[in-house]
Design a protein around this motif. Sequence first.
Motif, PDB file in Angstrom:
ATOM      1  N   GLY A  33       0.786  -1.226   0.000  1.00  0.00           N
ATOM      2  CA  GLY A  33       0.000   0.000   0.000  1.00  0.00           C
ATOM      3  C   GLY A  33       0.813   1.267   0.000  1.00  0.00           C
ATOM      4  N   ASP A  34       2.090   1.182  -0.311  1.00  0.00           N
ATOM      5  CA  ASP A  34       2.964   2.353  -0.322  1.00  0.00           C
ATOM      6  C   ASP A  34       3.014   3.039   1.038  1.00  0.00           C
ATOM      7  OD1 ASP A  34       4.603   2.930  -2.359  1.00  0.00           O
ATOM      8  OD2 ASP A  34       3.316   4.397  -3.328  1.00  0.00           O
ATOM      9  N   GLY A  35       2.943   2.267   2.111  1.00  0.00           N
ATOM     10  CA  GLY A  35       2.952   2.829   3.458  1.00  0.00           C
ATOM     11  C   GLY A  35       4.305   2.704   4.112  1.00  0.00           C
ATOM     12  N   SER A  36       4.334   3.077   5.360  1.00  0.00           N
ATOM     13  CA  SER A  36       5.574   3.027   6.127  1.00  0.00           C
ATOM     14  C   SER A  36       5.391   2.115   7.331  1.00  0.00           C
ATOM     15  CB  SER A  36       5.969   4.430   6.579  1.00  0.00           C
ATOM     16  OG  SER A  36       4.981   4.948   7.458  1.00  0.00           O
ATOM     17  N   VAL A  37       6.521   1.749   7.922  1.00  0.00           N
ATOM     18  CA  VAL A  37       6.532   0.892   9.104  1.00  0.00           C
ATOM     19  C   VAL A  37       7.198   1.658  10.233  1.00  0.00           C
ATOM     20  CG1 VAL A  37       7.410  -1.253  10.107  1.00  0.00           C
ATOM     21  CG2 VAL A  37       6.626  -1.213   7.728  1.00  0.00           C
ATOM     22  N   THR A  38       6.518   1.700  11.374  1.00  0.00           N
ATOM     23  CA  THR A  38       7.069   2.343  12.559  1.00  0.00           C
ATOM     24  C   THR A  38       7.125   1.336  13.690  1.00  0.00           C
ATOM     25  OG1 THR A  38       6.157   4.496  11.931  1.00  0.00           O
ATOM     26  CG2 THR A  38       6.741   4.202  14.244  1.00  0.00           C
ATOM     27  N   ALA A  39       8.294   1.203  14.299  1.00  0.00           N
ATOM     28  CA  ALA A  39       8.432   0.399  15.515  1.00  0.00           C
ATOM     29  C   ALA A  39       8.114   1.309  16.689  1.00  0.00           C
ATOM     30  CB  ALA A  39       9.847  -0.146  15.634  1.00  0.00           C
ATOM     31  N   VAL A  40       7.238   0.867  17.571  1.00  0.00           N
ATOM     32  CA  VAL A  40       6.828   1.656  18.729  1.00  0.00           C
ATOM     33  C   VAL A  40       7.362   0.973  19.981  1.00  0.00           C
ATOM     34  CG1 VAL A  40       4.877   2.595  20.004  1.00  0.00           C
ATOM     35  CG2 VAL A  40       4.757   2.411  17.519  1.00  0.00           C
ATOM     36  N   VAL A  41       8.198   1.704  20.719  1.00  0.00           N
ATOM     37  CA  VAL A  41       8.853   1.167  21.905  1.00  0.00           C
ATOM     38  C   VAL A  41       8.398   1.982  23.110  1.00  0.00           C
ATOM     39  CG1 VAL A  41      11.066   0.596  22.971  1.00  0.00           C
ATOM     40  CG2 VAL A  41      10.854   0.594  20.472  1.00  0.00           C
ATOM     41  N   LEU A  42       7.807   1.309  24.083  1.00  0.00           N
ATOM     42  CA  LEU A  42       7.351   1.961  25.305  1.00  0.00           C
ATOM     43  C   LEU A  42       8.132   1.403  26.484  1.00  0.00           C
ATOM     44  CD1 LEU A  42       3.467   1.673  24.859  1.00  0.00           C
ATOM     45  CD2 LEU A  42       4.952   3.491  24.068  1.00  0.00           C
ATOM     46  N   GLY A  43       8.378   2.246  27.478  1.00  0.00           N
ATOM     47  CA  GLY A  43       9.041   1.775  28.684  1.00  0.00           C
ATOM     48  C   GLY A  43       9.699   2.916  29.435  1.00  0.00           C
ATOM     49  N   SER A  44      10.564   2.550  30.349  1.00  0.00           N
ATOM     50  CA  SER A  44      11.295   3.528  31.145  1.00  0.00           C
ATOM     51  C   SER A  44      12.763   3.120  31.173  1.00  0.00           C
ATOM     52  CB  SER A  44      10.738   3.569  32.568  1.00  0.00           C
ATOM     53  OG  SER A  44      11.444   4.492  33.352  1.00  0.00           O
ATOM     54  N   GLY A  45      13.657   4.099  31.094  1.00  0.00           N
ATOM     55  CA  GLY A  45      15.076   3.806  31.091  1.00  0.00           C
ATOM     56  C   GLY A  45      15.528   3.130  29.825  1.00  0.00           C
ATOM     57  N   LEU A  46      15.032   3.597  28.703  1.00  0.00           N
ATOM     58  CA  LEU A  46      15.311   2.953  27.419  1.00  0.00           C
ATOM     59  C   LEU A  46      16.620   3.414  26.777  1.00  0.00           C
ATOM     60  CD1 LEU A  46      11.703   3.044  25.951  1.00  0.00           C
ATOM     61  CD2 LEU A  46      12.900   1.079  26.935  1.00  0.00           C
ATOM     62  N   ALA A  47      17.359   4.287  27.446  1.00  0.00           N
ATOM     63  CA  ALA A  47      18.607   4.809  26.877  1.00  0.00           C
ATOM     64  C   ALA A  47      19.604   3.694  26.584  1.00  0.00           C
ATOM     65  CB  ALA A  47      19.220   5.851  27.807  1.00  0.00           C
ATOM     66  N   ASP A  48      19.551   2.612  27.341  1.00  0.00           N
ATOM     67  CA  ASP A  48      20.498   1.513  27.155  1.00  0.00           C
ATOM     68  C   ASP A  48      20.040   0.493  26.116  1.00  0.00           C
ATOM     69  OD1 ASP A  48      22.131   2.629  29.084  1.00  0.00           O
ATOM     70  OD2 ASP A  48      21.242   1.461  30.710  1.00  0.00           O
ATOM     71  N   VAL A  49      18.872   0.680  25.553  1.00  0.00           N
ATOM     72  CA  VAL A  49      18.341  -0.261  24.557  1.00  0.00           C
ATOM     73  C   VAL A  49      18.795   0.187  23.170  1.00  0.00           C
ATOM     74  CG1 VAL A  49      16.252  -1.225  23.532  1.00  0.00           C
ATOM     75  CG2 VAL A  49      16.334  -0.774  25.983  1.00  0.00           C
ATOM     76  N   SER A  50      19.441  -0.706  22.441  1.00  0.00           N
ATOM     77  CA  SER A  50      19.876  -0.406  21.079  1.00  0.00           C
ATOM     78  C   SER A  50      18.670  -0.500  20.143  1.00  0.00           C
ATOM     79  CB  SER A  50      20.959  -1.379  20.637  1.00  0.00           C
ATOM     80  OG  SER A  50      21.279  -1.141  19.288  1.00  0.00           O
ATOM     81  N   LEU A  51      18.375   0.593  19.467  1.00  0.00           N
ATOM     82  CA  LEU A  51      17.224   0.650  18.569  1.00  0.00           C
ATOM     83  C   LEU A  51      17.614   0.463  17.111  1.00  0.00           C
ATOM     84  CD1 LEU A  51      15.422   3.689  20.241  1.00  0.00           C
ATOM     85  CD2 LEU A  51      14.999   1.252  20.635  1.00  0.00           C
ATOM     86  N   ASP A  52      18.905   0.510  16.811  1.00  0.00           N
ATOM     87  CA  ASP A  52      19.364   0.387  15.432  1.00  0.00           C
ATOM     88  C   ASP A  52      18.871  -0.890  14.766  1.00  0.00           C
ATOM     89  OD1 ASP A  52      20.719   2.762  15.732  1.00  0.00           O
ATOM     90  OD2 ASP A  52      22.681   1.827  16.014  1.00  0.00           O
ATOM     91  N   CYS A  53      18.775  -1.962  15.548  1.00  0.00           N
ATOM     92  CA  CYS A  53      18.355  -3.243  14.972  1.00  0.00           C
ATOM     93  C   CYS A  53      16.943  -3.157  14.397  1.00  0.00           C
ATOM     94  CB  CYS A  53      18.451  -4.354  16.015  1.00  0.00           C
ATOM     95  SG  CYS A  53      17.418  -4.095  17.471  1.00  0.00           S
ATOM     96  N   LEU A  54      16.108  -2.279  14.948  1.00  0.00           N
ATOM     97  CA  LEU A  54      14.744  -2.137  14.441  1.00  0.00           C
ATOM     98  C   LEU A  54      14.744  -1.517  13.045  1.00  0.00           C
ATOM     99  CD1 LEU A  54      13.033  -0.893  17.727  1.00  0.00           C
ATOM    100  CD2 LEU A  54      13.049  -3.229  16.806  1.00  0.00           C
ATOM    101  N   ALA A  55      15.597  -0.527  12.842  1.00  0.00           N
ATOM    102  CA  ALA A  55      15.714   0.090  11.524  1.00  0.00           C
ATOM    103  C   ALA A  55      16.293  -0.907  10.528  1.00  0.00           C
ATOM    104  CB  ALA A  55      16.577   1.344  11.597  1.00  0.00           C
TER     105      ALA A  55
END
Length: 103
Positions: A33-55
């Motif tokens: 559908g020519d759309g986009s994908v967004t990963a939604v991450v909820l929580g607290s203290g997420l600074a230590d979580v690597s998000l690059d893998c989602l991209a």
Amino acid sequence: MAGIWVYAEPKDGSFPRVTFEMLAAARSMAAEGDGSVTAVVLGSGLADVSLDCLAHAGADAIAVLDDAALATYTTDAYASALQALAEQQRPDAVLFAEGGDGT
């Protein structure tokens, strides 16, 4: 299509395999559908979580809601946070994994 969200819940600083499976499914749906994908991450203290893998796994964007109110999981807090974000952004679909160990 405005976009497909994938709820990505970190476990011990990383994401379970099912997150990447959902991102692949969302990427396939978005391509139709020519759309986009967004990963939604909820929580607290997420600074230590690597998000690059989602991209790298197919997310065009990553929405992070890092809030002390989300430090301990409660259905009400997480549902309210996700609802508020969804009302602002109006995604076409939100994908969630079934409960369990996520492997």
